[in-house]
Design an enzyme around this catalytic site. Structure first.
Site, PDB file in Angstrom:
ATOM      1  N   GLU A 242       0.886  -1.177   0.000  1.00 53.37           N
ATOM      2  CA  GLU A 242       0.000   0.000   0.000  1.00 53.37           C
ATOM      3  C   GLU A 242       0.916   1.216   0.000  1.00 53.37           C
ATOM      4  OE1 GLU A 242      -3.353   0.041  -0.053  1.00 53.37           O
ATOM      5  OE2 GLU A 242      -3.668  -2.110   0.123  1.00 53.37           O
ATOM      6  N   CYS A 276      -2.170   9.299   2.401  1.00 52.29           N
ATOM      7  CA  CYS A 276      -1.830   8.748   1.079  1.00 52.29           C
ATOM      8  C   CYS A 276      -2.825   9.165   0.008  1.00 52.29           C
ATOM      9  CB  CYS A 276      -1.724   7.237   1.160  1.00 52.29           C
ATOM     10  SG  CYS A 276      -3.125   6.497   1.981  1.00 52.29           S
TER      11      CYS A 276
HETATM   12  P1  NAD Z   1       8.183   5.039   4.889  1.00 51.83           P
HETATM   13  O1  NAD Z   1       8.169   4.301   3.602  1.00 51.83           O
HETATM   14  O2  NAD Z   1       9.297   5.958   5.163  1.00 51.83           O
HETATM   15  O3  NAD Z   1       8.124   4.023   6.124  1.00 51.83           O
HETATM   16  C1  NAD Z   1       7.095   3.064   6.239  1.00 51.83           C
HETATM   17  C2  NAD Z   1       7.585   1.938   7.146  1.00 51.83           C
HETATM   18  O4  NAD Z   1       8.663   1.267   6.513  1.00 51.83           O
HETATM   19  C3  NAD Z   1       8.109   2.398   8.505  1.00 51.83           C
HETATM   20  O5  NAD Z   1       7.734   1.465   9.489  1.00 51.83           O
HETATM   21  C4  NAD Z   1       9.619   2.377   8.303  1.00 51.83           C
HETATM   22  O6  NAD Z   1      10.341   2.233   9.502  1.00 51.83           O
HETATM   23  C5  NAD Z   1       9.768   1.155   7.413  1.00 51.83           C
HETATM   24  N1  NAD Z   1      10.991   1.127   6.618  1.00 51.83           N
HETATM   25  C6  NAD Z   1      11.755   2.162   6.213  1.00 51.83           C
HETATM   26  N2  NAD Z   1      12.811   1.728   5.506  1.00 51.83           N
HETATM   27  C7  NAD Z   1      12.713   0.377   5.456  1.00 51.83           C
HETATM   28  C8  NAD Z   1      13.500  -0.656   4.863  1.00 51.83           C
HETATM   29  N3  NAD Z   1      14.592  -0.361   4.170  1.00 51.83           N
HETATM   30  N4  NAD Z   1      13.095  -1.921   5.010  1.00 51.83           N
HETATM   31  C9  NAD Z   1      11.974  -2.229   5.689  1.00 51.83           C
HETATM   32  N5  NAD Z   1      11.192  -1.301   6.281  1.00 51.83           N
HETATM   33  C10 NAD Z   1      11.563  -0.018   6.165  1.00 51.83           C
HETATM   34  O7  NAD Z   1       6.772   5.805   4.961  1.00 51.83           O
HETATM   35  P2  NAD Z   1       6.241   6.856   6.034  1.00 51.83           P
HETATM   36  O8  NAD Z   1       6.989   8.133   5.871  1.00 51.83           O
HETATM   37  O9  NAD Z   1       6.137   6.249   7.391  1.00 51.83           O
HETATM   38  O10 NAD Z   1       4.748   7.032   5.503  1.00 51.83           O
HETATM   39  C11 NAD Z   1       4.433   7.834   4.428  1.00 51.83           C
HETATM   40  C12 NAD Z   1       4.243   7.046   3.158  1.00 51.83           C
HETATM   41  O11 NAD Z   1       3.282   6.015   3.341  1.00 51.83           O
HETATM   42  C13 NAD Z   1       3.690   7.908   2.037  1.00 51.83           C
HETATM   43  O12 NAD Z   1       4.327   7.600   0.830  1.00 51.83           O
HETATM   44  C14 NAD Z   1       2.216   7.520   1.998  1.00 51.83           C
HETATM   45  O13 NAD Z   1       1.576   7.764   0.768  1.00 51.83           O
HETATM   46  C15 NAD Z   1       2.295   6.071   2.320  1.00 51.83           C
HETATM   47  N6  NAD Z   1       1.007   5.570   2.799  1.00 51.83           N
HETATM   48  C16 NAD Z   1       0.274   4.763   1.985  1.00 51.83           C
HETATM   49  C17 NAD Z   1      -0.979   4.314   2.405  1.00 51.83           C
HETATM   50  C18 NAD Z   1      -1.819   3.408   1.543  1.00 51.83           C
HETATM   51  O14 NAD Z   1      -2.719   2.780   2.080  1.00 51.83           O
HETATM   52  N7  NAD Z   1      -1.563   3.306   0.256  1.00 51.83           N
HETATM   53  C19 NAD Z   1      -1.460   4.688   3.661  1.00 51.83           C
HETATM   54  C20 NAD Z   1      -0.671   5.506   4.456  1.00 51.83           C
HETATM   55  C21 NAD Z   1       0.562   5.939   4.024  1.00 51.83           C
END
Ligand code: NAD
Length: 469
Positions: A242, A276
Site C-alpha cells: 500500500e 496517502c
Molecule cells: P516510509 O516508507 O518511510 O516508512 C514506512 C515503514 O517502513 C516504517 O515502518 C519504516 O520504519 C519502514 N521502513 C523504512 N525503511 C525500510 C526498509 N529499508 N526496510 C523495511 N522497512 C523499512 O513511509 P512513512 O513516511 O512512514 O509514511 C508515508 C508514506 O506512506 C507515504 O508515501 C504515503 O503515501 C504512504 N502511505 C500509503 C498508504 C496506503 O494505504 N496506500 C497509507 C498511508 C501511508
C-alpha cells in the site's frame, strides 16, 4: 518493544517526540538483531496455536480487542495525537475507525470459506472435492507514521482472523499506539506468542525481518521508495504493498464549486496533507477556474493551524524537518515551473502553511511526485479527454475524485482513469474501512479492507475424494 506479552526494557531506547514542539512523548526499548530471532521464534509458536484455534474464537478475540480500544479511546487518541502530530480530533476519528476495523476483521474470520470444485467438466467423474482457505504462517506488518493505529489494525486484524501470527514493525516515529494495540490484543485473549512489536529503524529492523525466510507474508504500507526496496529484497514471499500517491480531483463546470472547495479544504489539508489519498492535484474546467479559485482560497485561508492537542485546531505540524524541507522544495520547484503561489508556500516553525498553487506546468514535482504536505496544485483543462490524460500522467494511481452531474463525463472518467478507486461526486480522500482499498501502478499491489486482506493472508488448500473400486 513488545514481546511475549511484555514491554521489553532495553539499554538502547527509542525516544518518541511530539512533532509539534519536540517534547518527549515516551521512550521504548529499541529492538536489535537478536530480538528479530526471538520474535520469529515466538511467532512460530504463536502460529501453531492460532492455526488450530477455532475461527469463532479468533473472531471473539478481535471483537473484544475492538471493545478494549473503545473503552480506552481517549488514551489511544492522546497517544496518536502526541506521537504523530495529528490533531486530537483527527486522532479520535482514527480510533473510531480502528474499532470498526477490528469488528470487520472479526466478521472476516467468521465468513472465510472455500468452495466446492467440479471434476466432471471433461467427462463423468466420481471425484468430489473442495478447497479451504488456510493461514500462510508468519505475517510481517510494516506500517507508516500517519495512521499508526488504524493501518496497523488493517494488517494485524485480517492476519489473526485468518489464523496467522504477526510481527509488527511500526514506524520508528509512532510506535506508542502500536504497543498499546498489541497489549489490547493480548488482554482480549490473543496468545502472547501471536503478536510482537519490534521497534527500531526501518533499514535495520524492518529490512532484517524482510529478509528472514520464516516470514511467509509481508504486508507493507509506506512510500514507493521503501516498497521497491522491500520487493527487491524479500525473496519468495507473498506481498501486499500500500504505497504513495498524488491524488487528483477533476471538477467540471456544472459542479457546485463552493461544496467542492469545502471538500478540498478537508481532503487536501487533513493531517497537513500527510495522507496517502490527500488531494494534491485539482483539474478545473477552464470556464469556471477563476470562480473556483475564489471559493477555494476563501476556504483554505480559514484553516486554523497550530497545536494539535487543542480542540479547535484543524491542522497540525509536519512529521519532521525533512518533510518541511521537502514541501519547501516542491513549492520552489512549482514556482520555477510557471506556478503561481496563491497561498502559503512557507513554514511557521514545525507547521507548513496550507498552500495553493495555480497553473503549474505538468512536469513539476508537485504534479509528478508525492508531496505528502498541505499543498494543492490547481490546473485547468478544456475537455474530458485532456483531464483524464493529465490525471493519468503520473506513476501513481490510488484514488481519484470527479465532480459533475453529467453521467457521460463521469463514466468516461471512471473508465479512463487508472486508479484503484474512482469517486464520483466525492473526494479521493474518502475511505471507509470495509471497502477494497489499494492502488494501481506505483501506488501498490493488493487490496486492504478486512474482507479482501484476509484473502491475501490465506491460501487455498485443495481436498479431493475419489471412490476406491
Ligand atoms: P516510509 O516508507 O518511510 O516508512 C514506512 C515503514 O517502513 C516504517 O515502518 C519504516 O520504519 C519502514 N521502513 C523504512 N525503511 C525500510 C526498509 N529499508 N526496510 C523495511 N522497512 C523499512 O513511509 P512513512 O513516511 O512512514 O509514511 C508515508 C508514506 O506512506 C507515504 O508515501 C504515503 O503515501 C504512504 N502511505 C500509503 C498508504 C496506503 O494505504 N496506500 C497509507 C498511508 C501511508
Amino acid at each position: 518493544m513488545y514481546l511475549l506479552g511484555e514491554r521489553i526494557k532495553k539499554k538502547k531506547r527509542v525516544i518518541v517526540k511530539n512533532p509539534y514542539d519536540n517534547s518527549v512523548v515516551d521512550t521504548l526499548g529499541q529492538s536489535d538483531e537478536e530480538d528479530i530471532t526471538k520474535a520469529i521464534q515466538a511467532a512460530k509458536a504463536g502460529f501453531e496455536i492460532l492455526k488450530n484455534m477455532p475461527a469463532g474464537e479468533r473472531a471473539k478475540i478481535l471483537e473484544q480487542c475492538g471493545h478494549i480500544i473503545q473503552e480506552r479511546k481517549e488514551d489511544f487518541a492522546q497517544a496518536i495525537s502526541k506521537e504523530s502530530g495529528k490533531t486530537i480530533n483527527e486522532a479520535r476519528g482514527e480510533v473510531a475507525r480502528a474499532v470498526n476495523t477490528m469488528k470487520l476483521s472479526s466478521l472476516a474470520a467468521l465468513e472465510l470459506t472455500g468452495k466446492t470444485v467440479r471434476f466432471d467438466l471433461a467427462g463423468p467423474s466420481k471425484k468430489i472435492g473442495f478447497y479451504q482457505r488456510v493461514p500462510l504462517g508468519l505475517v510481517l506488518a510494516i506500517t507508516p507514521f500517519n495512521f499508526p493505529l488504524n493501518l496497523s489494525c488493517h494488517k494485524i486484524g485480517p492476519a489473526i482472523a485468518g489464523g496467522n501470527s504477526v510481527i509488527h514493525k511500526p514506524a520508528t516515529k509512532t510506535p506508542v499506539s502500536a504497543v498499546m494495540l498489541a497489549e489490547a490484543l493480548v488482554a482480549a485473549g490473543l496468545p502472547k506468542q501471536g503478536i510482537s512489536v519490534l521497534v527500531g529503524p526501518g533499514g535495520a529492523i524492518g529490512m532484517g525481518l524482510v529478509r528472514r525466510h520464516e516470514i511467509r507474508k509481508i504486508s507493507f504500507t509506506g512510500s514507493l521508495e521503501v516498497g521497491r526496496l522491500i520487493t527487491k529484497e524479500c525473496g519468495m514471499k507473498r506481498i501486499t504493498m500500500e504505497l504513495g500517491a498524488n491524488s487528483a480531483v477533476v471538477v467540471f463546470k456544472d459542479a457546485p464549486l463552493d461544496l467542492v472547495a469545502k471538500k478540498i479544504r478537508k481532503g487536501g489539508y487533513t493531517l497537513a496533507g500527510q495522507v496517502c489519498i490527500s488531494i494534491q492535484r485539482v483539474y478545473i474546467e477552464e470556464d469556471v477556474a477563476d470562480e473556483f479559485m475564489r471559493e477555494l482560497s476563501l476556504e483554505v485561508k480559514n484553516i486554523k493551524y497550530g497545536n494539535p492537542i487543542l480542540e479547535d485546531t484543524e491542522m497540525g505540524p509536519m512529521i519532521d524537518e525533512a518533510a518541511i524541507q521537502k514541501a519547501e522544495k516542491f513549492c520552489e520547484d512549482a514556482i520555477a515551473h510557471k506556478g503561481i503561489l496563491i497561498l502559503g508556500g512557507r513554514r511557521d516553525n514545525t507547521i507548513f502553511l496550507p498552500t495553493i498553487l495555480l497553473d503549474v506546468s505538468e512536469d513539476a514535482l508537485v504534479i509528478k511526485e508525492e508531496a505528502f504536505a498541505p499543498i494543492v496544485a490547481v490546473n485547468r483543462f478544456k475537455t474530458v479527454e485532456e483531464a483524464i490524460t493529465k490525471v493519468n500522467g503520473t506513476k501513481y494511481g490510488l484514488q481519484a475524485g470527479v465532480f459533475t452531474n453529467d453521467i457521460t463525463k463521469a463514466l468516461k472518467c471512471a473508465q479512463g482513469i487508472d486508479a484503484g478507486g474512482i469517486l464520483i461526486n466525492e473526494f479521493p480522500t474518502f475511505r471507509v474501512d470495509n471497502m477494497p482499498y489499494g492502488g494501481t501502478k506505483g501506488s501498490g499491489l493488493g487490496r486492504e479492507g478486512p474482507e479482501f486482506a484476509i484473502k491475501e493472508m490465506t491460501e487455498e488448500k485443495l481436498i479431493v475424494f475419489d471412490q476406491l473400486p
